[in-house]
Write a protein that holds these residues in place. Structure first.
Motif, short mmCIF file in Angstrom:
data_model
loop_
_atom_site.label_atom_id
_atom_site.label_comp_id
_atom_site.label_asym_id
_atom_site.label_seq_id
_atom_site.Cartn_x
_atom_site.Cartn_y
_atom_site.Cartn_z
N HIS A 1 1.26 -1.65 0.24
CA HIS A 1 -0.22 0.08 -0.23
C HIS A 1 0.98 1.14 0.47
CE1 HIS A 1 -3.53 2.56 0.85
NE2 HIS A 1 -2.82 3.24 2.09
N VAL A 2 1.79 0.97 0.54
CA VAL A 2 2.85 2.15 0.68
C VAL A 2 3.46 2.76 -0.41
CG1 VAL A 2 4.55 3.01 2.27
CG2 VAL A 2 3.11 2.86 3.50
N GLU A 3 4.53 1.67 -0.50
CA GLU A 3 4.84 1.59 -2.48
C GLU A 3 4.05 2.01 -3.15
OE1 GLU A 3 6.39 -2.42 -2.67
OE2 GLU A 3 7.97 -1.94 -1.65
N LYS A 4 2.52 1.96 -3.61
CA LYS A 4 2.06 1.59 -4.08
C LYS A 4 1.51 3.94 -3.59
CE LYS A 4 -2.57 1.59 -6.11
NZ LYS A 4 -4.32 0.96 -5.79
N GLU A 5 1.51 3.92 -2.73
CA GLU A 5 0.74 5.64 -2.69
C GLU A 5 2.43 7.02 -2.88
OE1 GLU A 5 -2.16 6.63 1.39
OE2 GLU A 5 0.11 6.71 1.41
N LEU A 6 3.43 6.40 -2.39
CA LEU A 6 4.44 6.47 -3.38
C LEU A 6 4.24 6.79 -4.83
CD1 LEU A 6 7.09 4.99 -0.17
CD2 LEU A 6 6.08 7.63 -0.62
#
Length: 130
Positions: free
Chosen positions: A120-125
């Motif tokens: 999720h964090v990687e996608k947001e970044l």
């Protein structure tokens, strides 16, 4: 990025941990990193209700004031009053610096494990860089 595997995570970057029948809630390492140096924390009172997906606190950094969303529904059993005098503890040790402990917890359906939260964090970044 530090994402302990023994915790559960919300899409709004809070973590929860079971602790003797209570659920601790705090900000993730990613959240504190994005916020910058924290200078103030506004927490609820013991006995206040919290609802999954709704604001229960706010934190002020040198950048801005940001809302903190509850990852679960329940009642505030304890407040980490040490953070009121030392909000920078969240920056230094985000997974030890719990904000509140909640009892009578429900509403965990949308929580993620460490692998799902990391994705999720990687996608947001990636989306932020696009």
């Amino acid at each position: 990025m530090n994402i302990p595997s023994n915790l559960q995570y919300s899409k709004s970057h809070e973590w929860i941990k079971e602790d003797g029948g209570l659920v601790e809630i705090g900000l993730t390492d990613h959240a504190q990193d994005q916020l910058g140096d924290l200078v103030f924390v506004n927490l609820p009172q013991v006995g206040d209700p919290v609802t999954a997906g709704e604001v229960f606190a706010d934190v002020e950094s040198v950048k801005a004031v940001s809302d903190v969303y509850s990852p679960v529904t329940g009642t505030v059993a304890q407040v980490n009053e040490a953070l009121l005098d030392a909000p920078e503890t969240i920056n230094e040790s985000p997974y030890e610096a719990w904000l509140i402990r909640v009892e009578a917890v429900t509403g965990r359906e949308d929580l993620m494990d460490a692998a799902a939260y990391e994705a999720h964090v990687e996608k947001e970044l990636e989306e932020a860089d696009a």
